[in-house]
Design an enzyme around this catalytic site. Structure first.
Site, PDB file in Angstrom:
ATOM      1  CE  LYS A 187      -3.955   0.287   0.369  1.00 29.11           C
ATOM      2  NZ  LYS A 187      -4.978   0.413  -0.708  1.00 29.11           N
ATOM      3  CG  HIS A 247     -10.833  -3.819  -3.034  1.00 29.33           C
ATOM      4  ND1 HIS A 247     -11.880  -3.483  -2.201  1.00 29.33           N
ATOM      5  CD2 HIS A 247      -9.851  -2.925  -2.775  1.00 29.33           C
ATOM      6  CE1 HIS A 247     -11.557  -2.430  -1.482  1.00 29.33           C
ATOM      7  NE2 HIS A 247     -10.334  -2.076  -1.814  1.00 29.33           N
ATOM      8  CG  HIS A 254      -7.069  -5.336   4.769  1.00 28.92           C
ATOM      9  ND1 HIS A 254      -7.338  -5.275   3.426  1.00 28.92           N
ATOM     10  CD2 HIS A 254      -6.692  -4.072   5.129  1.00 28.92           C
ATOM     11  CE1 HIS A 254      -7.140  -4.042   2.986  1.00 28.92           C
ATOM     12  NE2 HIS A 254      -6.748  -3.293   3.991  1.00 28.92           N
TER      13      HIS A 254
END
Length: 413
Positions: free
Chosen positions: A183, A310, A339
């Site tokens: 990121k 995503h 995540h």
């Protein structure tokens, strides 16, 4: 089989201080758990992003589906869209309200017929779904604020290339990931280029990606692409807007990926016309559920667009839904984002079913999603939500409490 009730439980769970182009993650993530109850007592599970606005739309949508047949998901989606209609409600917001209800309905359907959700989507084409290790620049701890002490975590800081490599090694050692995504959009591009190059040296041959979330101008994106040609698997959302992405795409051989400039079906045609996007990141939370995402995969195949997936901060119900979807999509050519390693310690599903083996999650084989809700943890996380008193995610606001002059304007470089 009728839906007789929909129980919506807002929750909050721990999140490390992960940095991004608009600020930093707050100590708690807001999320909702959905329990869709059938007349025979079977309960289907769903999960979605939380916050006051999102929860309000979800509550309205839930009222609409009560009394409907659990198998009538097309009619239920239409009813939800009508109930949430009007110019003030974007299609993404309506689809986001419907998505956890559809997942819960499919979970309930699977439990009724004794088959996993992927079978309801046409069957699995892979026994396990590969994921990419999700790297973040991060602080060593959440700072002391409002009388609360600083909150450190076992991950430690990652504020330079060496810190990013240490984080990557821990993720690979712990989960076996076969690709990595950073990121970006946090530090000047030169520093993030250095981090990608450090990863390439530390893990030769491992596919690498970076996502600055539109923090770079077109010119900067073009320069970064030139410097990382032959290093990146794909470059995600480097510049703002469809036109900006198209300009970058015309100047590089690196595929450009997005979850930002193509977020509903009306965006797909202009993206194809400009050849602005070569990889689309599916997200059933945003696109209106698993079946809509499966349909989107077919459209992408027709237009020669590759597929990844995503992720936002999530727990095991969402991970299970992602795995069932990815298992049923032959067109998925890239490892998915997740995540989950950052948030798994607070999971609301009982352990044992969801696990990473060599960077991939085996597809649950039990009926429905194949996971079981932990009611004790759900109660604890709901209390954490009530105690927090927060109504929305605010990465920029949280950053400004620590760095008062922080400027979130994009593009930044």
């Amino acid at each position: 089989m009728k839906i007789v009730d929909v129980v919506i439980t807002p929750i909050a769970f721990r999140d490390p201080p992960l940095l991004n182009s608009t600020g930093v993650h707050e100590p708690l993530v807001l999320r909702c758990v959905v329990q869709l109850v059938l007349e025979n007592g079977i309960v289907g599970l769903g999960e979605c992003p939380g916050g006051a606005a999102e929860t309000s739309r979800l509550v309205r949508a839930a009222q609409v589906v009560k009394g409907m047949d659990v198998f009538a998901t097309t009619a239920a989606r239409q009813a939800v869209h009508r109930a949430l209609g009007g110019a003030a409600v974007r299609v993404e917001e309506r689809d986001s309200a419907w998505a956890p209800l559809e997942v819960a309905a499919l979970d309930a359907q699977g439990k009724l017929v004794g088959r996993p959700v992927c079978d309801l989507l046409g069957g699995a084409v892979r026994a396990a779904v590969p994921f990419s290790g999700y790297l973040f620049y991060k602080w060593a701890e959440h700072p002391a604020l409002d009388g609360h002490p600083a909150q450190s975590d076992a991950w430690g800081p990652a504020l330079d290339p060496d810190g990013v490599v240490v984080q990557a090694r821990r993720l690979i050692d712990g989960y076996g990931f076969g690709s990595l995504k950073l990121k970006g959009g946090v530090f000047p591009p030169e520093e993030e280029i250095a981090a990608i190059r450090a990863l390439a040296r530390a893990f030769p041959g491992l596919p690498l990606r970076i996502d600055p979330n539109a923090a770079w101008t077109v010119a900067t994106s073009q320069r970064v692409a030139r410097e990382l040609t032959g290093v990146l698997e794909y470059l995600e959302d480097p510049a703002p807007g469809l036109d900006g992405m198209a300009q970058v795409a015309r100047s590089t051989s690196i595929p450009l990926a997005t979850n930002m400039v193509v977020s509903n079906l009306t965006h797909l045609s202009p993206a194809v016309a400009q050849d602005a996007v070569q990889v689309l990141l599916l997200d059933h939370h945003l696109w209106g559920g698993l079946r809509r995402s499966r349909d989107l995969a077919l459209l992408c195949q027709a237009f020669g667009i590759g597929l990844s997936m995503h992720s936002n901060s999530h727990l095991g119900i969402s991970l299970a839904a992602m795995v069932h979807l990815a298992a049923s999509v032959p067109e998925l050519a890239y490892a998915c984002d997740t995540h989950y390693p950052w948030n798994a310690a607070d999971d609301v599903v009982r352990p044992g079913v969801l696990r990473f083996v060599d960077g991939a999650v085996p597809v649950p084989t039990g009926p429905g999603l194949g996971v079981e809700l932990d009611e004790v943890v759900l109660t604890e996380l709901h209390q954490a939500y009530l105690d927090a008193g927060r109504e929305r995610r605010d990465d920029t606001g949280y950053m400004r409490r620590v760095v008062p002059d922080y400027d979130a304007t994009l593009p930044r470089w």
